[in-house]
Design an enzyme around this catalytic site. Structure first.
Site, PDB file in Angstrom:
ATOM      1  CE  LYS A 179      -2.395  -1.223   3.662  1.00  0.00           C
ATOM      2  NZ  LYS A 179      -1.892  -1.019   4.130  1.00  0.00           N
ATOM      3  NE  ARG A 187      -5.679  -0.558   9.105  1.00  0.00           N
ATOM      4  CZ  ARG A 187      -4.796  -1.146   9.241  1.00  0.00           C
ATOM      5  NH1 ARG A 187      -4.206  -1.487   9.911  1.00  0.00           N
ATOM      6  NH2 ARG A 187      -4.232   0.173   9.186  1.00  0.00           N
ATOM      7  NE  ARG A 218       5.226  -0.054  11.106  1.00  0.00           N
ATOM      8  CZ  ARG A 218       4.127  -0.528  10.191  1.00  0.00           C
ATOM      9  NH1 ARG A 218       4.471  -0.079   9.135  1.00  0.00           N
ATOM     10  NH2 ARG A 218       2.984  -1.358  10.102  1.00  0.00           N
TER      11      ARG A 218
HETATM   12  P1  ADP Z   1       0.127  -1.956   8.713  1.00  0.00           P
HETATM   13  O1  ADP Z   1      -1.692  -2.405   7.489  1.00  0.00           O
HETATM   14  O2  ADP Z   1       0.825  -2.198   7.882  1.00  0.00           O
HETATM   15  O3  ADP Z   1      -0.395  -3.307   9.922  1.00  0.00           O
HETATM   16  P2  ADP Z   1      -0.165   0.394   9.255  1.00  0.00           P
HETATM   17  O4  ADP Z   1       0.812   1.740   9.273  1.00  0.00           O
HETATM   18  O5  ADP Z   1      -1.224   0.875   8.225  1.00  0.00           O
HETATM   19  O6  ADP Z   1      -0.030  -1.243   9.581  1.00  0.00           O
HETATM   20  O7  ADP Z   1      -0.913   0.422  11.045  1.00  0.00           O
HETATM   21  C1  ADP Z   1      -0.173   0.363  12.118  1.00  0.00           C
HETATM   22  C2  ADP Z   1      -0.928   0.006  13.387  1.00  0.00           C
HETATM   23  O8  ADP Z   1      -2.211   1.033  12.899  1.00  0.00           O
HETATM   24  C3  ADP Z   1      -2.104  -1.211  13.169  1.00  0.00           C
HETATM   25  O9  ADP Z   1      -1.349  -1.980  13.495  1.00  0.00           O
HETATM   26  C4  ADP Z   1      -3.000  -0.451  13.853  1.00  0.00           C
HETATM   27  O10 ADP Z   1      -2.342  -0.997  15.860  1.00  0.00           O
HETATM   28  C5  ADP Z   1      -3.195   0.777  13.698  1.00  0.00           C
HETATM   29  N1  ADP Z   1      -4.279   0.829  12.942  1.00  0.00           N
HETATM   30  C6  ADP Z   1      -3.931   1.621  12.074  1.00  0.00           C
HETATM   31  N2  ADP Z   1      -5.478   1.296  11.239  1.00  0.00           N
HETATM   32  C7  ADP Z   1      -6.232   1.249  12.085  1.00  0.00           C
HETATM   33  C8  ADP Z   1      -7.298   1.515  11.920  1.00  0.00           C
HETATM   34  N3  ADP Z   1      -8.168   2.124  10.813  1.00  0.00           N
HETATM   35  N4  ADP Z   1      -8.289   1.301  12.976  1.00  0.00           N
HETATM   36  C9  ADP Z   1      -7.651   0.443  13.985  1.00  0.00           C
HETATM   37  N5  ADP Z   1      -5.687   0.895  14.049  1.00  0.00           N
HETATM   38  C10 ADP Z   1      -5.354   1.135  13.552  1.00  0.00           C
END
Ligand code: ADP
Length: 251
Positions: free
Chosen positions: A58, A134, A198
């Protein structure tokens, strides 16, 4: 499956069909960085949701999409990491969930996203939502607020490949460039020495994140059943991007 311009037709004003009957791509205020076809109609800027599991690509595709369409890129992961780093109320509420690879509660994230989408840059240039919605509740909250995307993209990658991508992923804090220790290693030892990983990019936490992704994605897909376009995210980034552009109806 991919979204064709035909699926965008219901949103076009009457009369915007070419002489040969083919639907025209929707038009909007195009920033200088955008290339392409002439302006035919005005239905507002692109509003794109991109879905995909952790490390499905993404972030890489968002960089390309942002450049091509001039939209505002909103990554909820980045927004939350910034909030954690700044120690804001949202950051404090999100920290523990993020560290263990769990989703943060809907009520923590929904308000921030809705507020951000209401800002003038998003209204003017359009937006690219990365990592949101999500869950079903998040998708329904967007709908309830009258926020409808023009495209919903889905990057499809098998779980085992995702885990391999995640555990090898590193970031250069100086350039923000993302590397993979096996597939895209740093150019020299100096860069290699400063790379960071990370905290949630371990196999164990990635499996928790993948579980959450699979638990919720079905419901999000249902919310956007008429719009969602799946793309094979295992291909080269240029090929994936070309496919996404077709899904958006641009090429
Ligand atoms: P990835 O999709 O690679 O797990 P992201 O950088 O998109 O990582 O998100 C990191 C963390 O941030 C997720 O594991 C979650 O804890 C939180 N997060 C991000 N977007 C959302 C969302 N829309 N709803 C709930 N938690 C979120």
């Amino acid at each position: 499956m991919r979204l064709t311009t035909a699926l965008l037709l219901p949103t076009l004003a009457p009369g915007f069909v070419a002489h040969n009957g083919a639907p025209q791509r929707p038009q909007f205020d195009r920033p200088a960085v955008m290339r392409g076809t002439p302006i035919l109609a005005s239905i507002g800027p692109p509003k794109i949701i991109i879905c995909g599991a952790p490390a499905s690509g993404k972030g890489t595709q968002c960089e390309l999409l942002k450049e091509e369409y001039g939209v505002v890129h909103l990554s909820t992961g980045d927004m939350l990491r910034a909030a954690v780093a700044q120690g804001t109320e949202v950051g404090l509420a999100a920290k523990g969930y993020m560290e263990s690879g769990k989703l943060v509660p809907d009520e923590v994230i929904i308000g921030i996203v809705k507020d951000r989408l209401a800002e003038s840059d998003c209204k003017q240039s359009g937006w690219l939502l990365d990592g949101f919605p999500r869950t079903e509740a998040q998708a329904l909250a967007l709908k309830a607020a009258g926020i409808e995307p023009t495209s919903v993209l889905y990057l499809d990658v098998p779980d085992e490949m995702l885990i391999e991508r995640v555990v090898g992923r590193r970031t250069d804090p100086v350039t923000c460039k993302i590397y993979h220790m096996k597939y895209f290693p740093p150019e020299d030892d100096e860069i290699a020495a400063r790379l960071t990983q990370r905290a949630d990019d371990t196999e164990e936490k990635c499996r928790v994140r993948l579980k959450a992704f699979h638990e919720h994605m079905g419901a999000v897909e249902k919310c956007y059943a008429s719009l969602i376009a799946k793309t094979d995210g295992t291909k080269k980034k240029e090929e994936v991007f070309a496919e996404l552009q077709k899904c958006i109806g641009d090429k």
